[in-house]
Design an enzyme around this catalytic site. Sequence first.
Site, short mmCIF file in Angstrom:
data_model
loop_
_atom_site.label_atom_id
_atom_site.label_comp_id
_atom_site.label_asym_id
_atom_site.label_seq_id
_atom_site.Cartn_x
_atom_site.Cartn_y
_atom_site.Cartn_z
N CYS B 161 5.89 -2.59 -0.50
CA CYS B 161 6.74 -1.95 0.50
C CYS B 161 7.57 -2.91 1.34
CB CYS B 161 5.88 -1.10 1.44
SG CYS B 161 4.54 -0.25 0.57
N GLU B 312 0.95 -1.18 13.86
CA GLU B 312 2.28 -1.72 14.18
C GLU B 312 2.53 -1.71 15.68
OE1 GLU B 312 5.55 0.06 12.03
OE2 GLU B 312 6.91 -1.52 12.70
N LYS B 333 11.97 6.17 8.61
CA LYS B 333 11.30 6.89 7.51
C LYS B 333 11.05 8.35 7.89
CE LYS B 333 9.19 2.79 5.36
NZ LYS B 333 9.69 1.71 6.25
N HIS B 338 9.62 7.16 2.61
CA HIS B 338 9.31 5.76 2.36
C HIS B 338 9.74 5.41 0.95
CE1 HIS B 338 7.56 1.93 2.24
NE2 HIS B 338 6.28 2.20 2.42
#
Lengths: 87, 408, 414
Positions: B161, B312, B333, B338
Amino acid sequence: MGTEELTQRVVAILSKVTGKPAATVHLDSALIDDLELDSINFIELDHEIRAVGLPRIPEADLQTLVKVADVVRILSKYLNAEPAAAR
Amino acid sequence: MTGGSQRVVVTGLGVVAPNGIGADPFWRACVAGRSGVRTVDRFDTAQFPVKIAGMVTGFEPAEFVRAELVERTERSVHLGLAAASLALKDAKLQDESDWRRDACVVIGSGVGGLSFQELVIADAYRGGLDSMPAPTPSSVPAHIAVEQKLGGLNLNISTACSSGANAVGEAFRMVRSGEARVALAGGVEAPLTPYAFYAHCALRVLSTDAGPPEQVSRPFDKTREGFVIAEAAAVLILEQRDHALARGAHIYAELVGAASNSGMHHIAIPDPSADDLVRVMSAALRDAQLEPRQIDYVNAHGTSTRANDHTEVRGLEAVFGPQMQRLCISGSKSMLGHSLGAAGAVEAAICALTMENQVVTPTINLRSPEFDYDFVAGGAQHRTVEYALSNSFGFGSNNSCLVFARHA
Amino acid sequence: MPTKKRVAITGLGILASNGIGRQRFWENCVAGRSGIARVSALQAQGCPVSAAGQVSGFSAADFVPVKLIERTDRVAHLGLAGAALALEDAGLNSLEDWRRSAAVIVGCGFGGQAFVEEGVERAYREGMHTVHPSSISAQMPSSASGYMAIVHKLGGVNLCLSTMCSSGANAIGLAFRRIQAGECEMALTGGVDAPITPFVAAAYRAMGVLASDTGEPERIAKPFDKRRDGFVLAEGAALLVLEELEHARARGSTVYAELVGYAANSGTHAVGEPDADAGDRVRVTRSALESAGVSPEAIGYVNTYGLGTKASDSAEIRALEGAFGRRLEQVLLSSSKSMLGHSFGSSSALDAALCALSLHHQTVTPTINLDEPEYEYDFVANRARQAEIGYAMSNSFGLTSNNAALVFRRFHGN
């Protein structure tokens, strides 16, 4: 399926998923603390369980499993609830 | 090669996204908070626990790819070639040839040609066997280099990712060091085939919410429970600033820093301490020679999983401290889903557009925010954005961070 | 402008078809021992070919944490083994402080290929519910590089790149540049691939680039020979520890060789077909020499791409002639694919390891099966040669229009 056979199956699956020898997987082994399952292992556990034709463990129940005995107990409950259906 | 340190600017954007094809339509859709997430209509999802995805619609390969190549390659090559072509057109670099000899192509993708392989194997090898390297990740950059006659290094970066962000970061370094005057940097992912899709279901990272598709991806919301998989392609033209100024190029923004690291933790679970996220953001800021307090806008990785978004935010708090309160944070997103290896590049494009327009785009579907920060939940806003930071965190504990500056 | 740092190769972790471990690998290459054999599993799976360069005698359990074995593909097993061997070879198992910033930059052409093929077939045959939860993390090319960082606690830059045949060289080149620029002191780099699978074999067979699968397997791969007709599929892992020279000296590590130059570019004619005039390959060779600050005259040995197809070998000779001119007659050339087969992501890393070892031992390994050479150059046919070499070069001219070249220098202790 009797409890003994079910236990053997569960032990075999846990051994496969964790890489630990089956002889070290006991009914009172703690899944996280003793067998070092990570969150992916729990998903793999469910995958392998279904791959051998045992019932799916719902997400909510998966979260409550602490010991090997809990896995056997939960599967036994779902097996007895639907004796004719494996999937 | 000029050596030393060149300043690097973004002079072109090519985007093929679930909510728009082309930089302008894409930007307008993002500003409007328009989602590209829909019910999957490409294969039967009746037996799948998830039935939605971010899908590119209205895409005609023939508009961007010559006929015999359309036949011989598959969707990720089509999307990649389209994004590259759009970017070069946007940068007005279609005719000039001098810079092509050392131009680099660096493209990120997570699963590479998995979908192509799947379809050939599923069809019992009846066709498509003679198209190597189609099943491999190196296919997209190779085709871009050949179709556009670009003679510098072409390579694929594959770090799940974070691939797209790492690709932009590596291309940035090549232009900064003087190895290339121009680089095409981006990401492509076209994973919407049954096996590739189901493999993400099997990992239990996708949301199984059966509500309206466009509301399912809700980064930072209390009720979030997984991401929405998507396809996309984005290519940025990175150019030496001197070269861009000399030809009177339009400049969206300047790219001023990049960093990558490993969290050394787990192939699919982020390190809850967020220590690695702090390290990568700090390294990117150091690379950009900036302090955290100078950042005005963060484009978050914001996947809408419980684990990522929580970790995060912890990482951002550790880096920004009290400055968190004045940051705008977008979870793009929420609209796009995603797109795995493409996401970091798509979001880099959003940063470039944000810098140019001085408008921050929204995090949609944020009805009950879990964290008390400004996620631009109420809709796009005009903001002064001098510096922006973009995060991408991939499977394998792979982290990537990019820093952009407004170009005066 | 800051001076460029010198870059030393201080550790080698090798798993090749003709040997596991640096020492065994080197001895077998010097002896001209091929690793290509009939692979019964391929035959059983109905593959169109059965000769392949498989890493034999490999037990994943020796190198991979038991829990990870089931949920990863062979590519990660080989990669982790290579990483473990390289770190051990460099004497780096116990030092802790460098790990947090150590770079991991690894090339991989395919990713978890067998995992995918088996998984897709089962899914379409028995239903999607059979798809394993670890399918994505096993398939993704960064599986090996990701796990290297996780298992060995390497926390710096982490990249996996794919440029097919030149993946390893490009990974090494990117790591080289970072150390040269002083951005890190240590990097674990190289390449890994495990593409001996039915789909890959069928694909290359359909493209007509695999060697005829008849006769003694060790004799099938014959690069630069008039009778050549393709390559042999192989797997492998070659991981190198690159280290800033002063750092290496300070801890008294062995320096096999120095890495002094790197260049990469693209052909633009067609994906998979070399440019007819070899212009791109000449340019990459020249750029690599330029980046090393040496002229063609300095190169004593070129480890060729030496694929073994008619087209590729002749394109390579044209490129070498273009770059070296008459000087080519004095240069020793060899193709390791004659012994190892073509292991894609790991091949150019194996070749880099061979260059380092050749300089270290002042011995060039042979091109075997060269009974009827098509070109009148010195390919070190069939027997290794001791030779005084100051500089060596390794070429990778990939099947995806990707070209890379690395230049190495003998380390004299200063």
